[in-house]
Structures are given as structure tokens and as C-alpha cells.
Design a protein around this motif. Sequence first.
Motif, mmCIF file in Angstrom:
data_model
loop_
_atom_site.group_PDB
_atom_site.id
_atom_site.type_symbol
_atom_site.label_atom_id
_atom_site.label_comp_id
_atom_site.label_asym_id
_atom_site.label_seq_id
_atom_site.Cartn_x
_atom_site.Cartn_y
_atom_site.Cartn_z
ATOM 1 N N LEU A 75 10.656 21.948 15.297
ATOM 2 C CA LEU A 75 10.144 22.926 14.304
ATOM 3 C C LEU A 75 8.863 22.714 13.933
ATOM 4 C CD1 LEU A 75 10.486 25.204 11.997
ATOM 5 C CD2 LEU A 75 11.670 23.506 10.740
ATOM 6 N N THR A 76 8.007 23.676 14.003
ATOM 7 C CA THR A 76 6.657 23.645 13.615
ATOM 8 C C THR A 76 6.219 24.903 12.701
ATOM 9 O OG1 THR A 76 5.784 24.980 15.386
ATOM 10 C CG2 THR A 76 5.842 22.728 15.781
ATOM 11 N N LEU A 77 5.326 24.205 11.589
ATOM 12 C CA LEU A 77 5.045 25.261 10.619
ATOM 13 C C LEU A 77 3.304 25.242 10.064
ATOM 14 C CD1 LEU A 77 7.728 24.320 8.035
ATOM 15 C CD2 LEU A 77 7.717 26.426 9.494
ATOM 16 N N THR A 78 2.831 26.365 9.901
ATOM 17 C CA THR A 78 1.516 26.396 9.707
ATOM 18 C C THR A 78 1.244 26.017 8.326
ATOM 19 O OG1 THR A 78 0.987 28.244 11.307
ATOM 20 C CG2 THR A 78 -0.736 27.814 9.526
ATOM 21 N N ASN A 79 0.645 24.868 7.987
ATOM 22 C CA ASN A 79 0.228 24.433 6.785
ATOM 23 C C ASN A 79 -1.148 24.818 6.342
ATOM 24 O OD1 ASN A 79 -0.337 22.680 4.557
ATOM 25 N ND2 ASN A 79 0.393 20.912 5.515
ATOM 26 N N THR A 80 -0.960 25.543 5.437
ATOM 27 C CA THR A 80 -2.315 26.212 4.572
ATOM 28 C C THR A 80 -3.264 25.326 4.316
ATOM 29 O OG1 THR A 80 -0.780 27.933 3.607
ATOM 30 C CG2 THR A 80 -3.216 27.729 2.622
ATOM 31 N N GLN A 81 -2.984 24.066 4.045
ATOM 32 C CA GLN A 81 -4.053 23.099 3.540
ATOM 33 C C GLN A 81 -4.873 22.443 4.541
ATOM 34 O OE1 GLN A 81 -2.901 20.333 0.269
ATOM 35 N NE2 GLN A 81 -4.032 18.680 1.207
ATOM 36 N N SER A 82 -4.280 22.270 5.794
ATOM 37 C CA SER A 82 -4.937 21.586 6.837
ATOM 38 C C SER A 82 -5.201 22.941 7.851
ATOM 39 C CB SER A 82 -3.914 21.016 7.785
ATOM 40 O OG SER A 82 -2.800 21.664 8.461
ATOM 41 N N GLY A 83 -4.746 24.149 7.699
ATOM 42 C CA GLY A 83 -4.840 25.336 8.481
ATOM 43 C C GLY A 83 -4.352 25.374 9.850
ATOM 44 N N ASN A 84 -3.675 24.177 9.922
ATOM 45 C CA ASN A 84 -2.971 23.954 11.464
ATOM 46 C C ASN A 84 -1.743 24.257 11.470
ATOM 47 O OD1 ASN A 84 -5.651 23.201 12.522
ATOM 48 N ND2 ASN A 84 -5.284 21.050 11.548
ATOM 49 N N LYS A 85 -0.760 24.476 12.863
ATOM 50 C CA LYS A 85 0.370 24.463 12.978
ATOM 51 C C LYS A 85 0.952 23.056 13.166
ATOM 52 C CE LYS A 85 1.911 27.456 15.637
ATOM 53 N NZ LYS A 85 2.357 28.297 17.135
ATOM 54 N N GLU A 86 1.686 22.396 12.386
ATOM 55 C CA GLU A 86 2.284 21.168 12.393
ATOM 56 C C GLU A 86 3.681 21.139 12.591
ATOM 57 O OE1 GLU A 86 0.926 19.589 8.661
ATOM 58 O OE2 GLU A 86 -1.264 20.072 8.677
ATOM 59 N N ARG A 87 4.070 19.937 13.198
ATOM 60 C CA ARG A 87 5.354 19.639 13.431
ATOM 61 C C ARG A 87 5.993 19.301 12.006
ATOM 62 N NH1 ARG A 87 7.844 14.009 16.160
ATOM 63 N NH2 ARG A 87 9.993 14.549 15.921
ATOM 64 N N PHE A 88 7.242 19.864 11.780
ATOM 65 C CA PHE A 88 7.704 19.721 10.458
ATOM 66 C C PHE A 88 8.778 18.136 10.297
ATOM 67 C CE2 PHE A 88 11.499 20.194 7.464
ATOM 68 C CZ PHE A 88 10.846 20.136 6.082
ATOM 69 N N ILE A 89 8.020 17.433 9.457
ATOM 70 C CA ILE A 89 8.717 16.287 9.273
ATOM 71 C C ILE A 89 9.232 15.916 7.957
ATOM 72 C CG2 ILE A 89 8.499 13.559 9.506
ATOM 73 C CD1 ILE A 89 6.389 14.199 11.764
ATOM 74 N N SER B 278 -7.535 25.962 -1.043
ATOM 75 C CA SER B 278 -7.702 27.061 -0.962
ATOM 76 C C SER B 278 -9.306 27.019 0.084
ATOM 77 C CB SER B 278 -8.133 27.806 -2.160
ATOM 78 O OG SER B 278 -8.979 27.174 -2.767
ATOM 79 N N HIS B 279 -9.986 25.913 0.053
ATOM 80 C CA HIS B 279 -11.072 25.639 0.771
ATOM 81 C C HIS B 279 -12.249 26.590 0.298
ATOM 82 C CE1 HIS B 279 -8.729 23.480 3.483
ATOM 83 N NE2 HIS B 279 -7.860 24.248 3.662
ATOM 84 N N ARG B 280 -12.336 26.687 -1.152
ATOM 85 C CA ARG B 280 -13.341 27.514 -1.833
ATOM 86 C C ARG B 280 -14.277 26.552 -2.325
ATOM 87 N NH1 ARG B 280 -10.991 32.925 -4.357
ATOM 88 N NH2 ARG B 280 -9.445 33.616 -2.965
ATOM 89 N N GLY B 281 -15.700 27.080 -2.503
ATOM 90 C CA GLY B 281 -16.841 26.218 -3.057
ATOM 91 C C GLY B 281 -16.559 26.720 -4.479
ATOM 92 N N ARG B 282 -17.301 25.770 -5.585
ATOM 93 C CA ARG B 282 -17.107 25.841 -6.778
ATOM 94 C C ARG B 282 -17.600 27.436 -7.282
ATOM 95 N NH1 ARG B 282 -17.189 23.888 -11.899
ATOM 96 N NH2 ARG B 282 -18.798 25.119 -13.328
#
Length: 445
Positions: free
Chosen positions: A3-17, A158-162
Motif C-alpha cells: 500500500l502506497t499513499l501520497t503524503n502531502t508533507q513530503s509531496g511523495n508517494k510513500e509506502r504505508f507503514i 503547506s510549504h508556504r513562506g511567511r
Amino acid sequence: MTLTLTNTQSGNKERFIPIDPKNVRMYVCGPTVYDYAHIGNARPPVVFDILYRLLRHEYGTDHVTYARNITDIDDKIMERAAELAVPIQTITHKYSAIYRDDMAAINVLPPDIEPHATDHIKEMIEMVEQLIAKDHAYSVSGHVLFHVPSMANYGKLSHRGRDEMVAGARVDKAPYKKDQADFILWKPSANDQVGWESPWGRGRPGWHLECSAMIAAHLGIEIDIHGGGQDLIFPHHENECAQSECSHGHSFVRYWMHNGYVLSHGEKMSKSLGNFYTVHDLLADFPGEAIRLTLMSAHYRQPLDFTKEGIAENKRRLDRWYRLIASANSVGEVPQTVLDALKDDLNTPRAIAELEALAKPDTAAELKAGAQFIGLLSHSSEEWLKGDRSDGLSADRIEELIAERRNARTNKDFSRADEIRDELLHSGVRLLDRPDGSSDWERIA
């Protein structure tokens, strides 16, 4: 397949552990109950309902806990109650019940836990006290605010600047703030407003605080998955992350997941454009499964162009599937092709394509199993194909016309029999004459 899920924080598709495979925990932001849910509000429940079903399949029903809250204290609720001159509970109880019924109608399973914000004021006050004690928050003029500069990595989700964060949060330029990015944890209530006693005076919680406290109370101080719509990434989930991590002193969520926006004919939905749909209204015209299938038709992370024409098209697809499974007396194992599609970051368009590939007489049982796994084909074929419809003849009226046609044929009034057949066909009902002279029927539109 893993099972893989896209993690908003990393922006990547990651293996779910999971943190603990015997205690997988997921929280999804639920409705603010002051009005009917629009179709955009229905996308997260459907997306995370599919994930919930998949997690239970992978880890066992008893090893997954899914919480989806009810926000029953909010300025919008207070405004609606004031307009109608009723207690806020009158508003929240009504729309909470409607929301549950509407979600059930589109085959969304109820969550394991449905916490209400107003039942957790004590926990919210305690969290605010912890943040003040750790110098992450301060009180002034009856308000308590989270001090954003106290968290070095604020904005990591959110990866936003101040500057972008200040503008995006639409924060008030209040003179009592130490920093204009600071956000409300607790605010004072006037005498005619709902409120609770606190160390900072009578008041009520800020919206962001509510979810942080409910998660800690029911799922613990670190969870596997936190989900919601894309519009919640900032400021709501960013602020949840800040409050919880600064309060508990460690990571809050392993996997952040967000679904894309719902559009209509390529445009943002709005009442002024006439393309704004509530789930409640759509259910008067379409069966819930057709709405559900439409909400799954795009990958959850992508925008979804939602139209009534699309629902009608998916209704016809379901009609065809229901006709195919009419003779499938048993339900087999969930097809691996469907599971593999879902394990690939909830790829529902691919899962639907795999079901379509099974839409043949010799694989009808597999079609049924796969579709039921994602909340479709849950009715009997007879119930689906003959059910009453608001946009056509009722089942009782159809049976009356068939009886009249049978009598006409017995009396050799073939002209009247043909008229009835044509009338039914015009109304979207096709007759299926049997060799013994009896007739069955099915809806075709």
C-alpha cells in the motif's frame, strides 16, 4: 502489492507503514453542521471511506480506528442560530442527522468514532494551558493566541513562506497580536453568545484547536493518517500540526492526505452560477451509488469535474452492471486487480477500469465482489432495476400497466398492448416478454 499513499508533507508517494499494525488510526475532518452538505463536502467522506475499507482488509477490522468529527461550535453556526432565533443545538442536531443520512445514502460507512467539538471543551482548555506553559501561546484581552515564531518549522506542511501564510490565512491585523501570523486558540464570547468558563474568561475555542484536542482524546498524541480536502491544508491543518506538535513535543501525523477540489463544468461551484449541488438535493434525482461512483471517477488528488450528466452516465453503467450480476448468486474474493489499483495511492479510476473489464457474464461474481468492496452494487438487481424513481413511473404504476397490457393481449386488443409497451419504453422501462406469456421489466434510463 504494498500500500502506497501520497503524503502531502513530503509531496511523495510513500509506502504505508503504520505506527502499530494492530492499532491503525485515521482522522478525517468532518462537517461544520449549519446547512446541507454540498457535493464538494462529500468527496472526502467517499475518498477516506474507500481507504478505511482497504485498511480494514489489510490489517483486520478490529485493528483500524477511524474518527471523523462533527464541528458543532463555530461562528457560522452561531450566525445561523441568531438569524432563526433558536439555540445552536437546534441547528447542529438537525444538520448532523441530515449529514449522516446523506452519507449513508452514498454508502459511506459510519466512522468508528464521531466526536463532537462541544463535548471536548475541557481537553481544549488543557491543551491551551500546555501551550502557554511551553511559551508557544499567550493570553491577552480574553484571547489566547498561538505564537507562530515560537515554532521554527511552522509551514512545513503547506510549504508556504511567511508572507504567503499571512495573506492566505486572512488574519485580522489585531493590535493585541505579538505577530500578525499568530492565530486564535481561544476567544471571548459576549453575554448573548455561547461560551464556556476558562482561565482566560468566558469564551469559546478556535476552529483549529478543536480537531487537535479531539484527536488526542480519542486516537492518541500521534496518529497514522490525517485526511481532508485540499482547502484544509492551510491554515487549518498547518495550525493543527503546530498546536499538537508543540503541545506534545513530537511528531503528530505520519501521513497527511488531501483530496482535490470538486468543480462543475470546469468552474468552481457557486450558487450564482447555478452549478451548486447539495447531496440532499441530488439524492432526490439520482440513486446514491451513482453519486458515489461519480465522486470516484477521478483520482482523489486531482480536481473532479462533477456534473449531473456525469451522474446519469454512471447510473447507466451501474444499470448494466446490475443486469450482469442478476444471476451471480455468490460473491467471490475481491479481485486482486482491484486491490492492486487501490493500493496504488487509491487509484479509483484504475479500479473502475478493472471492474469494467470484469463486466462480462462469466466474471459477474468477481465484478460483484470488487464493486461491493468499494461500496457499489450493494442492492439486489431486482431492487435496483425496479426501484421507485422520482423522475419516472413508480414500480406500482409499471405493474398496473403490465397487468393492463396482459389483459389487452388476452382480449386480442393488440393495438392497446402495443400502446402500453411504447408508453413504458418512452418512460425508460423496457419489457422483457417471456415464452410463457408473462413479462418482466427493467429500467433503461
